[in-house]
Design a protein around this motif. Structure first.
Motif, PDB file in Angstrom:
ATOM      1  N   GLU A 345       0.826  -1.208   0.000  1.00 51.80           N
ATOM      2  CA  GLU A 345       0.000   0.000   0.000  1.00 51.80           C
ATOM      3  C   GLU A 345       0.862   1.261   0.000  1.00 51.80           C
ATOM      4  O   GLU A 345       0.487   2.280  -0.611  1.00 51.80           O
ATOM      5  N   ALA A 346       2.019   1.218   0.677  1.00 52.01           N
ATOM      6  CA  ALA A 346       2.904   2.381   0.729  1.00 52.01           C
ATOM      7  C   ALA A 346       3.439   2.732  -0.650  1.00 52.01           C
ATOM      8  O   ALA A 346       3.487   3.908  -1.045  1.00 52.01           O
ATOM      9  N   ILE A 347       3.831   1.708  -1.419  1.00 53.12           N
ATOM     10  CA  ILE A 347       4.366   1.965  -2.756  1.00 53.12           C
ATOM     11  C   ILE A 347       3.269   2.474  -3.679  1.00 53.12           C
ATOM     12  O   ILE A 347       3.475   3.417  -4.458  1.00 53.12           O
ATOM     13  N   LEU A 348       2.081   1.887  -3.593  1.00 50.80           N
ATOM     14  CA  LEU A 348       0.975   2.360  -4.429  1.00 50.80           C
ATOM     15  C   LEU A 348       0.584   3.788  -4.066  1.00 50.80           C
ATOM     16  O   LEU A 348       0.238   4.582  -4.947  1.00 50.80           O
ATOM     17  N   ALA A 349       0.633   4.126  -2.770  1.00 48.12           N
ATOM     18  CA  ALA A 349       0.298   5.495  -2.354  1.00 48.12           C
ATOM     19  C   ALA A 349       1.225   6.501  -2.996  1.00 48.12           C
ATOM     20  O   ALA A 349       0.804   7.595  -3.403  1.00 48.12           O
ATOM     21  N   THR A 350       2.513   6.157  -3.114  1.00 44.89           N
ATOM     22  CA  THR A 350       3.477   7.050  -3.757  1.00 44.89           C
ATOM     23  C   THR A 350       3.141   7.241  -5.229  1.00 44.89           C
ATOM     24  O   THR A 350       3.434   8.292  -5.810  1.00 44.89           O
ATOM     25  N   ALA A 351       2.503   6.236  -5.828  1.00 45.61           N
ATOM     26  CA  ALA A 351       2.069   6.336  -7.226  1.00 45.61           C
ATOM     27  C   ALA A 351       0.715   7.024  -7.367  1.00 45.61           C
ATOM     28  O   ALA A 351       0.184   7.114  -8.476  1.00 45.61           O
ATOM     29  N   GLY A 352       0.158   7.501  -6.246  1.00 49.38           N
ATOM     30  CA  GLY A 352      -1.141   8.178  -6.298  1.00 49.38           C
ATOM     31  C   GLY A 352      -2.320   7.236  -6.351  1.00 49.38           C
ATOM     32  O   GLY A 352      -3.407   7.614  -6.792  1.00 49.38           O
ATOM     33  N   ARG A 353      -2.136   6.023  -5.848  1.00 50.82           N
ATOM     34  CA  ARG A 353      -3.193   5.021  -5.891  1.00 50.82           C
ATOM     35  C   ARG A 353      -3.581   4.582  -4.475  1.00 50.82           C
ATOM     36  O   ARG A 353      -2.731   4.188  -3.682  1.00 50.82           O
ATOM     37  N   GLY A 354      -4.857   4.660  -4.168  1.00 51.79           N
ATOM     38  CA  GLY A 354      -5.359   4.120  -2.915  1.00 51.79           C
ATOM     39  C   GLY A 354      -5.389   5.078  -1.753  1.00 51.79           C
ATOM     40  O   GLY A 354      -6.160   4.898  -0.814  1.00 51.79           O
ATOM     41  N   VAL A 355      -4.566   6.114  -1.771  1.00 51.67           N
ATOM     42  CA  VAL A 355      -4.482   7.056  -0.663  1.00 51.67           C
ATOM     43  C   VAL A 355      -4.482   8.464  -1.227  1.00 51.67           C
ATOM     44  O   VAL A 355      -3.732   8.759  -2.166  1.00 51.67           O
ATOM     45  N   GLU A 356      -5.288   9.316  -0.668  1.00 56.58           N
ATOM     46  CA  GLU A 356      -5.350  10.700  -1.109  1.00 56.58           C
ATOM     47  C   GLU A 356      -4.287  11.535  -0.389  1.00 56.58           C
ATOM     48  O   GLU A 356      -4.042  11.365   0.800  1.00 56.58           O
ATOM     49  N   GLY A 357      -3.658  12.437  -1.124  1.00 52.14           N
ATOM     50  CA  GLY A 357      -2.781  13.426  -0.509  1.00 52.14           C
ATOM     51  C   GLY A 357      -1.409  12.946  -0.105  1.00 52.14           C
ATOM     52  O   GLY A 357      -0.715  13.610   0.669  1.00 52.14           O
ATOM     53  N   ALA A 358      -0.971  11.797  -0.616  1.00 47.30           N
ATOM     54  CA  ALA A 358       0.362  11.311  -0.258  1.00 47.30           C
ATOM     55  C   ALA A 358       1.435  12.179  -0.919  1.00 47.30           C
ATOM     56  O   ALA A 358       1.353  12.468  -2.108  1.00 47.30           O
ATOM     57  N   VAL A 359       2.430  12.573  -0.145  1.00 48.16           N
ATOM     58  CA  VAL A 359       3.556  13.349  -0.670  1.00 48.16           C
ATOM     59  C   VAL A 359       4.816  12.492  -0.542  1.00 48.16           C
ATOM     60  O   VAL A 359       5.291  11.919  -1.507  1.00 48.16           O
ATOM     61  N   HIS A 360       5.350  12.416   0.673  1.00 50.00           N
ATOM     62  CA  HIS A 360       6.484  11.522   0.933  1.00 50.00           C
ATOM     63  C   HIS A 360       6.013  10.435   1.886  1.00 50.00           C
ATOM     64  O   HIS A 360       5.569  10.724   2.996  1.00 50.00           O
ATOM     65  N   VAL A 361       6.114   9.204   1.447  1.00 49.99           N
ATOM     66  CA  VAL A 361       5.603   8.052   2.191  1.00 49.99           C
ATOM     67  C   VAL A 361       6.777   7.277   2.765  1.00 49.99           C
ATOM     68  O   VAL A 361       7.813   7.110   2.103  1.00 49.99           O
ATOM     69  N   THR A 362       6.638   6.813   4.002  1.00 44.67           N
ATOM     70  CA  THR A 362       7.689   6.017   4.624  1.00 44.67           C
ATOM     71  C   THR A 362       7.140   4.685   5.122  1.00 44.67           C
ATOM     72  O   THR A 362       5.950   4.545   5.396  1.00 44.67           O
ATOM     73  N   VAL A 363       8.050   3.715   5.221  1.00 39.19           N
ATOM     74  CA  VAL A 363       7.738   2.410   5.808  1.00 39.19           C
ATOM     75  C   VAL A 363       8.490   2.301   7.125  1.00 39.19           C
ATOM     76  O   VAL A 363       9.703   2.522   7.187  1.00 39.19           O
ATOM     77  N   ASP A 364       7.754   1.973   8.190  1.00 41.59           N
ATOM     78  CA  ASP A 364       8.330   1.752   9.514  1.00 41.59           C
ATOM     79  C   ASP A 364       8.341   0.246   9.771  1.00 41.59           C
ATOM     80  O   ASP A 364       7.283  -0.353   9.977  1.00 41.59           O
ATOM     81  N   PRO A 365       9.516  -0.406   9.744  1.00 38.84           N
ATOM     82  CA  PRO A 365       9.559  -1.860   9.875  1.00 38.84           C
ATOM     83  C   PRO A 365       9.125  -2.394  11.220  1.00 38.84           C
ATOM     84  O   PRO A 365       8.966  -3.607  11.388  1.00 38.84           O
ATOM     85  N   TRP A 366       8.946  -1.494  12.185  1.00 40.50           N
ATOM     86  CA  TRP A 366       8.585  -1.932  13.535  1.00 40.50           C
ATOM     87  C   TRP A 366       7.155  -1.570  13.878  1.00 40.50           C
ATOM     88  O   TRP A 366       6.717  -1.783  15.016  1.00 40.50           O
ATOM     89  N   LYS A 367       6.428  -1.033  12.902  1.00 42.00           N
ATOM     90  CA  LYS A 367       5.047  -0.606  13.153  1.00 42.00           C
ATOM     91  C   LYS A 367       4.072  -1.757  12.958  1.00 42.00           C
ATOM     92  O   LYS A 367       4.181  -2.503  11.976  1.00 42.00           O
TER      93      LYS A 367
END
Length: 367
Positions: A345-367
């Motif tokens: 979902e994080a990668i798709l959000a960066t492509a403008g898919r699935g999430v509105e208003g994404a600018v810089h998206v990060t993945v937290d491996p401990w979340k």
């Protein structure tokens, strides 16, 4: 029992699976990074679509804490366990002409326009995880750091998500200023309001540019508005405004001194627009392999044309100073954080898919 590390592995076209790997064994010339955050780069959605590029642990905008450092690596890097660092994705050879010049981004061993087997060429976030010790990307709890890792020590209190902007904002410093010459008295036009484009805006204005203009599309309205808080003087929606007319109005018919294209435009349209909007003697940084420029127009206008190719150590170091200055609304730039299980979902959000208003998206491996 062997300690395990959880990682998100791209196994096919836009397909990610969580997998476990052995915790890497520390060597005298290596280190182990506990990943705090990994930014989703602007190129990641394209890489995610490539069928031949798997299995890969993606993630090349990496920030974390050094939990173990071998004695040889400690001496080479000038760090110790407990230090926090931001990484480059490059793993250069350190003995070629380009490395010796300090421009390791052009090292022949990491240059994707030179290497024949990209999947098996070691580079963080790009290399197959079948190569031991497997942990070559930031979408994992830990990373193995070989001796040729390039890193920057960051302050203990710098938010990890902010520090993941080191690469895209470092690109901004490199492309707009170091390569493009943005600085005091210059007028600058940036195409594309993604994380790279916003980095160009911030860097150009911080360098003292007289006027910074950002061009985007209607769907980019929130990013265009955000750019005004990062240093842009004008943000133009090219679908509702005549870009040529507006830029010429703002520059009183002179045109701009610097153009940076961060869009990777496959049509060549941006290159033509850039030439038409350039003042005499301007610098154009044009992206996208399909673009071409007419030499006659380049000669008439006495233009310098080059293409953006990553960033230098100095560019990232300056970007980190901007990031740590407290002068910019970086919480607005770092818009979304996902857990390791939501890497897809994080990668798709960066492509403008699935999430509105994404600018810089990060993945937290401990979340």
């Amino acid at each position: 029992m062997t300690r395990k590390v959880l990682a998100a592995v791209k196994t096919g076209v836009e397909t990610t699976e969580l997998m476990e790997f052995d915790y890497p064994q520390l060597q005298p010339d290596s280190g182990i990074l506990k990943v705090e955050a990994s930014g989703v780069g602007g190129s990641d959605p394209e890489l995610y679509r490539k069928p031949e590029h798997a299995p890969v642990i993606m993630g090349h905008e990496n920030v974390g804490t050094l939990v173990e450092v071998g004695p040889v690596a400690q001496q080479r890097w000038g760090v110790e366990a407990g230090d926090r660092v931001a990484l480059h994705e490059y793993l250069p050879c350190w003995h070629c002409e380009w490395c010796m010049k300090g421009d390791f981004r052009l090292c022949m061993e990491v240059d994707f326009f030179n290497v024949k087997d990209r999947l098996n060429t070691l580079r963080f976030g790009m290399s197959t995880c079948t190569i031991a010790p497997h942990l070559w990307g930031g979408y994992a709890q830990y990373m193995h750091l070989p001796l040729n890792t390039v890193m920057h020590v960051i302050p203990p209190d710098m938010p990890a998500v902010h520090a993941t902007l080191a690469v895209p904002f470092g690109n901004g410093v490199q492309w707009a200023c170091n390569d493009g010459g943005a600085g005091p008295g210059k007028t600058v036009l940036v195409f594309g309001p993604g994380q790279q484009g916003l980095g160009c805006v911030l860097a150009a204005k911080a360098a003292g540019s007289l006027m910074v203009i950002l061009a985007g599309m209607t769907r980019d309205r929130s990013r265009l508005d955000l750019s005004l808080r990062l240093g842009a003087d004008h943000a133009i929606d090219v679908q509702n405004q005549d870009l040529h007319a507006e830029v010429m109005r703002l520059t009183k018919g002179r045109g701009v001194d610097v153009v940076v294209d961060t869009t990777g435009d496959p049509t060549g349209e941006v290159a033509q627009l850039a030439i038409g909007l350039a003042a005499k003697g301007a610098y154009l940084s044009l992206n996208g392999l399909a673009q071409s420029v007419p030499i006659g127009e380049i000669k008439k206008r006495y233009l310098t044309v080059r293409a953006p190719r990553g960033r230098s150590y100095a560019a990232v170091e300056l970007a980190l100073r901007y990031i740590g200055s407290g002068r910019y609304p970086l919480d607005e730039v770092c818009s979304h954080t996902f857990g390791l299980a939501q890497t897809h979902e994080a990668i798709l959000a960066t492509a403008g898919r699935g999430v509105e208003g994404a600018v810089h998206v990060t993945v937290d491996p401990w979340k």
